[in-house]
Design an enzyme around this catalytic site. Structure first.
Site, short mmCIF file in Angstrom:
data_model
loop_
_atom_site.label_atom_id
_atom_site.label_comp_id
_atom_site.label_asym_id
_atom_site.label_seq_id
_atom_site.Cartn_x
_atom_site.Cartn_y
_atom_site.Cartn_z
N ARG A 119 -10.38 -38.17 -0.64
CA ARG A 119 -10.01 -36.94 0.09
C ARG A 119 -10.57 -36.95 1.52
O ARG A 119 -11.65 -37.47 1.75
CB ARG A 119 -10.45 -35.70 -0.72
CG ARG A 119 -9.63 -35.63 -2.01
CD ARG A 119 -9.99 -34.49 -2.88
NE ARG A 119 -9.62 -33.22 -2.29
CZ ARG A 119 -9.91 -32.05 -2.84
NH1 ARG A 119 -10.57 -32.01 -3.99
NH2 ARG A 119 -9.53 -30.93 -2.26
N ASP A 311 -3.32 -23.29 -3.99
CA ASP A 311 -3.63 -23.91 -5.29
C ASP A 311 -2.66 -23.47 -6.38
O ASP A 311 -2.65 -24.05 -7.47
CB ASP A 311 -5.07 -23.57 -5.70
CG ASP A 311 -6.09 -24.15 -4.73
OD1 ASP A 311 -5.75 -25.10 -4.00
OD2 ASP A 311 -7.22 -23.63 -4.68
O1 SPQ Z 1 -12.77 -27.74 -4.54
P1 SPQ Z 1 -11.45 -28.44 -4.54
O2 SPQ Z 1 -11.53 -29.71 -5.33
O3 SPQ Z 1 -10.93 -28.69 -3.15
O4 SPQ Z 1 -10.42 -27.47 -5.30
C1 SPQ Z 1 -9.14 -26.89 -4.97
C2 SPQ Z 1 -8.47 -26.53 -6.36
O5 SPQ Z 1 -7.28 -26.74 -6.58
O6 SPQ Z 1 -9.21 -25.98 -7.18
C3 SPQ Z 1 -8.24 -27.77 -4.12
F1 SPQ Z 1 -7.85 -28.84 -4.64
O7 SPQ Z 1 -9.30 -25.62 -4.32
C4 SPQ Z 1 -9.78 -25.44 -2.98
C5 SPQ Z 1 -8.67 -24.83 -2.13
O8 SPQ Z 1 -7.52 -25.62 -2.12
C6 SPQ Z 1 -10.96 -24.52 -3.03
C7 SPQ Z 1 -11.31 -23.92 -1.71
C8 SPQ Z 1 -12.61 -23.24 -1.53
O9 SPQ Z 1 -13.25 -22.83 -2.53
O10 SPQ Z 1 -13.02 -23.07 -0.36
C9 SPQ Z 1 -10.43 -23.92 -0.65
C10 SPQ Z 1 -9.12 -24.61 -0.69
O11 SPQ Z 1 -9.22 -25.86 -0.04
P2 SPQ Z 1 -9.09 -26.02 1.55
O12 SPQ Z 1 -9.10 -27.51 1.77
O13 SPQ Z 1 -7.78 -25.41 1.89
O14 SPQ Z 1 -10.21 -25.37 2.18
#
Ligand code: SPQ
Length: 425
Positions: A119, A311
């Protein structure tokens, strides 16, 4: 997972705690002085990774079924870990902790599983370096493992190319330690749990339009946090209630923060019978959500709403496949850099079930209304894919097998149990 097409679902489900808020409660509790108590904490693998990382940084954390107690030592109370920090499958842990570690007076290396090591981390490395951090990608590919050598930081005004709460939060957390104000401007506002909770813990964060600004702080103060149910987890039951005929499901205590509630707006715009009950607007807003079977129709989903449902797009794809007409999803290129490439994986798996879905550069186009049949689905070790296809399986003739079904442990360990508690008619 083996399921057969069913005739209706009835009952009530109480959704476990929000993943994003649970992570932040542990992190901010660890940085605050005193004992932070967290109720309804999500005991998912991602949030447990956050707990383990902060234990390795010298913070005592008691984890019992009723509550989490975090014995925070203040903003300057972390100590050097004796080993590499393991952030597991969690993008949130990896990116937010990097902001904190950038300001600590010691060196840390952190990494996670195979998915985390793919990632993109340049999005945080760039602004944190501008603040004075010494942060490098060990393999030179802008991904984890990351080696972070803490330094004195200075405030910046950063304009982010992506709407990302993880980027914004990493910068704001580093900004707590900077020598002046730090601000982050996003193209579209992303979830604001960090801003809300940092203020609750005594920080000074102001939001104007798409810009969040933080002042450096001498310290944070421990708090009591009651985590609302996760709307991203509720989304699977919203889809099940709307798409399975003769269904009525009451989904209790769901967080409805406006930076996260796109799934509700989309369900209504598609013609869904969805009602909010018992709304509570103290702190993070919550409501119960009542959904009933509906004849959904396709819509276009694009622009500012995308970060509020990013998500939920995999499960929205399933709703679109069950709807009449065409659904077009745009401006969602971020789907390619989640736990899996969620555009490719949705296209492969939904087409395997008989749907008609085409991937685009920044989303997908779904021709709804095609009958679904059972298939062998690969979750690609992505929790949101596994849960989305468990719901698709309810709409299909024949059996569906989900490879890697247990990956739901990342965000919703009791998902299959809660789904099977609903009364099947
Ligand atoms: O934590 P992770 O692995 O990135 O989890 C995801 C998910 O689907 O549960 C994304 F794959 O959620 C992120 C979300 O997409 C959780 C998050 C947060 O808690 O701040 C923010 C989002 O990601 P981003 O990259 O848009 O900040």
């Amino acid at each position: 997972m083996n399921t057969q097409k069913i005739k209706g679902l009835r009952g009530e489900v109480t959704i476990p705690g929000d993943k994003s808020i649970s992570h932040r409660a542990v992190m901010f509790g660890a940085l605050a002085k005193g004992t932070t108590e967290v109720r309804n904490f999500l005991q998912g693998a991602d949030c447990l990774s956050t707990i383990e990382c902060f234990r390795s940084l010298g913070i005592e954390i008691e984890n019992t079924p009723e509550k989490i107690l975090i014995h925070g030592k203040g903003l300057h109370g972390l100590s050097a870990p004796s080993d590499i920090l393991d952030t597991g499958n969690s993008g949130t842990t990896t990116r937010l902790i990097s902001g904190i570690l950038s300001a600590q007076p010691f060196e840390t290396t952190l990494t996670g599983d195979a998915s985390i090591q793919k990632r993109p981390m340049k999005r945080i490395m760039e602004p944190l370096s501008m603040m004075g951090a010494d942060i490098v990608s060990v393999n030179g590919n802008d991904c984890a493992p990351l080696r972070i050598n803490g330094k004195p930081l200075h405030g910046i005004n950063y304009s982010s190319k992506v709407a990302s709460a993880q980027v914004k939060s990493a910068i704001l957390l580093a900004g707590l330690y900077a020598d002046g104000e730090t601000s982050v401007t996003e193209p579209v506002i992303s979830r604001n749990h960090s801003e809300i909770m940092l203020n609750y813990f005594g920080a000074e964060v102001h939001t104007t339009g798409n810009t969040a600004t933080i002042k450096p702080q001498p310290n944070l103060t421990a708090q009591y946090v009651n985590v609302p149910g996760d709307i991203s987890s509720a989304a699977y039951f919203i889809a099940a209630g709307l798409c399975v005929p003769n269904s009525e499901i009451l989904i209790k205590n769901v967080g409805i923060n406006p930076t996260r509630d796109g799934i509700i707006k989309v369900a209504l715009a598609m013609g869904g019978n969805l009602t909010l009950l018992n709304e509570n607007h103290d702190g993070e807003p919550t409501a119960d959500i009542l959904v009933k079977s509906s004849n959904l129709h396709g819509i276009t989903i694009e622009g500012d709403i995308i970060p509020t449902l990013i998500d939920e797009l995999p499960i929205i794809n399933i709703m679109a496949a069950a709807a009449d007409g065409t659904t077009i999803i745009k401006d969602a290129a971020e789907l390619k850099v989640k736990e899996s490439n969620r555009i490719d994986v949705m296209v492969e798996n939904l087409n395997a079930m008989g749907a008609s879905i085409t991937g685009t550069d920044d989303g997908m186009i779904i021709e709804g209304g095609k009958p679904l049949h059972g298939a062998v689905i690969d979750s690609y070790a992505d929790h949101r894919i596994a849960m989305s296809f468990a719901i698709a399986a309810l709409l299909a003739d024949d059996e569906t097998i989900i490879k890697g079904r247990d990956v739901v442990n990342i965000s919703y360990p009791t998902f299959y149990e809660d789904l099977s508690k609903l009364q099947v008619i």
